[in-house]
Write an enzyme that holds these catalytic residues in place. Structure first.
Site, PDB file in Angstrom:
ATOM      1  N   HIS A   1     -26.179  51.125  24.251  1.00 36.83           N
ATOM      2  CA  HIS A   1     -25.119  52.205  26.057  1.00 36.83           C
ATOM      3  C   HIS A   1     -24.572  53.558  24.989  1.00 36.83           C
ATOM      4  O   HIS A   1     -25.464  53.820  23.525  1.00 36.83           O
ATOM      5  CB  HIS A   1     -23.372  51.434  25.607  1.00 36.83           C
TER       6      HIS A   1
ATOM      7  N   ASP B   1     -19.641  55.153  27.049  1.00 38.11           N
ATOM      8  CA  ASP B   1     -19.056  53.112  26.769  1.00 38.11           C
ATOM      9  C   ASP B   1     -18.152  52.940  26.693  1.00 38.11           C
ATOM     10  O   ASP B   1     -17.784  52.543  27.233  1.00 38.11           O
ATOM     11  CB  ASP B   1     -20.631  53.208  27.878  1.00 38.11           C
TER      12      ASP B   1
ATOM     13  N   HIS C   1     -20.221  45.120  28.145  1.00 37.91           N
ATOM     14  CA  HIS C   1     -20.134  43.826  26.988  1.00 37.91           C
ATOM     15  C   HIS C   1     -18.851  43.958  25.796  1.00 37.91           C
ATOM     16  O   HIS C   1     -18.378  43.384  25.817  1.00 37.91           O
ATOM     17  CB  HIS C   1     -21.578  44.255  25.955  1.00 37.91           C
TER      18      HIS C   1
END
Length: 315
Positions: free
Chosen positions: A224, A228, A183
């Site tokens: 996450h 990350d 993302h």
């Protein structure tokens, strides 16, 4: 009646503008379709790799995380907030890349820009695949925790299940593809690209603010770990920096206008001739026509063949 005539006139102008842009972009597409197709195919390969690591995922206790400690958990019922903001950012970026078909002021060529964007994405995603296959971490997302039916995937029944990535459930409920956040790759590539090639200063600043908010929402949604997101921030920026050094400079359409030298030339100056002249500079930058460009001290560049005057915006 006047309103109807005005709307009709503006619609006609918009149609002509879009048609002319479609011709220009079509020529660029004919020269660059292989790069676009390869970039799109790599998106599928990235999805295939992310689905494949789900078979290796083993749920376990959530790892200790500074972001989880500092940010309150949104909970499963408010997890949509993160996805909503991500969708807004990325869809807005996609729409902006096609603005030359509608607006009169044009700075980019859509095809060339997407070749660049896909290059950024492919390199970032290749690095991402290497990292999440190197070490599989227990997913912090709710559907990846112990007790969830989608936390572990049974061995695939056939090759079709793997090739189709168990669409769409395989994309929505993936586990194991953590470091680093996909993302954030799409978010940062969108923001960085607009920052480099966009024109509105306020939107540029707002885009960075939204990227920061998106980062916090991803962690608060427990999609996450903080690592990350942090790794995504410096990796994507470094990838864009180094890829840009390898790619040719993207033509800036707002920095130049084509004007005839005289009234006589103006009468014989056709749209087709103007189009061919401008496209020759894009398709073959090393052509003889471009090598004949000269740059005098007043900031104007003239063409020796006498067909046109290329005025560079020095501001």
């Amino acid at each position: 009646m006047k309103m109807s005539l005005y709307i009709g006139r503006e619609a006609s102008k918009l149609w002509k503008r879009a048609s002319a842009e479609a011709v220009t972009e079509g020529i660029l597409l004919a020269d660059n379709w292989k790069y676009l197709l390869a970039g799109i195919f790599c998106q599928y390969l990235h999805g295939l790799a992310a689905h494949g690591v789900h078979y290796l995922h083993r749920p376990g206790p959530t790892l200790q995380d500074t972001g989880f400690f500092l940010l309150p958990e949104l909970g499963l019922e408010r997890a949509y907030v993160s996805e909503t903001l991500f969708t807004f950012i990325f869809v807005s970026f996609i729409l902006w890349t096609f603005h030359p078909f509608i607006f009169k002021n044009k700075k980019i060529y859509t095809v060339l820009l997407w070749c660049r964007v896909l290059a950024y994405l492919v390199v970032c995603q290749a690095l991402r695949v290497v990292t999440f296959y190197s070490t599989q971490l227990p997913g912090p997302n709710y559907h990846c925790r112990e007790g969830s039916p989608s936390a572990r995937l049974p061995p695939p029944k056939d090759a079709i299940e793997i090739i189709t990535i168990n669409f769409p459930d395989g994309l929505v409920h993936g586990c194991g593809d953590l470091i680093f956040s996909s993302h954030m790759i799409f978010t940062l590539v969108s923001v960085i690209t607009y920052y480099r090639y966009g024109t509105n200063r306020f939107i540029k600043q707002l885009a960075w603010v939204l990227a920061v908010i998106q980062s916090l929402l991803i962690i608060a949604s427990r999609k996450h770990y903080s690592v990350d997101v942090v790794v995504a921030w410096y990796t994507v920026n470094l990838v864009v920096f180094f890829v840009e050094k390898k790619l040719p400079e993207l033509p800036d359409r707002m920095a130049m206008t084509m004007l005839p030298l005289s009234t006589k030339d103006k009468d014989s100056w056709s749209k087709e001739e103007s189009h061919k002249l401008s496209m020759s500079a894009l398709v073959d930058p090393s052509s003889d026509r471009n090598q004949r460009l000269r740059s005098p001290a007043n900031g104007k560049t003239t063409m020796e063949d006498g067909n046109a005057l290329l005025i560079a915006d020095s501001q």
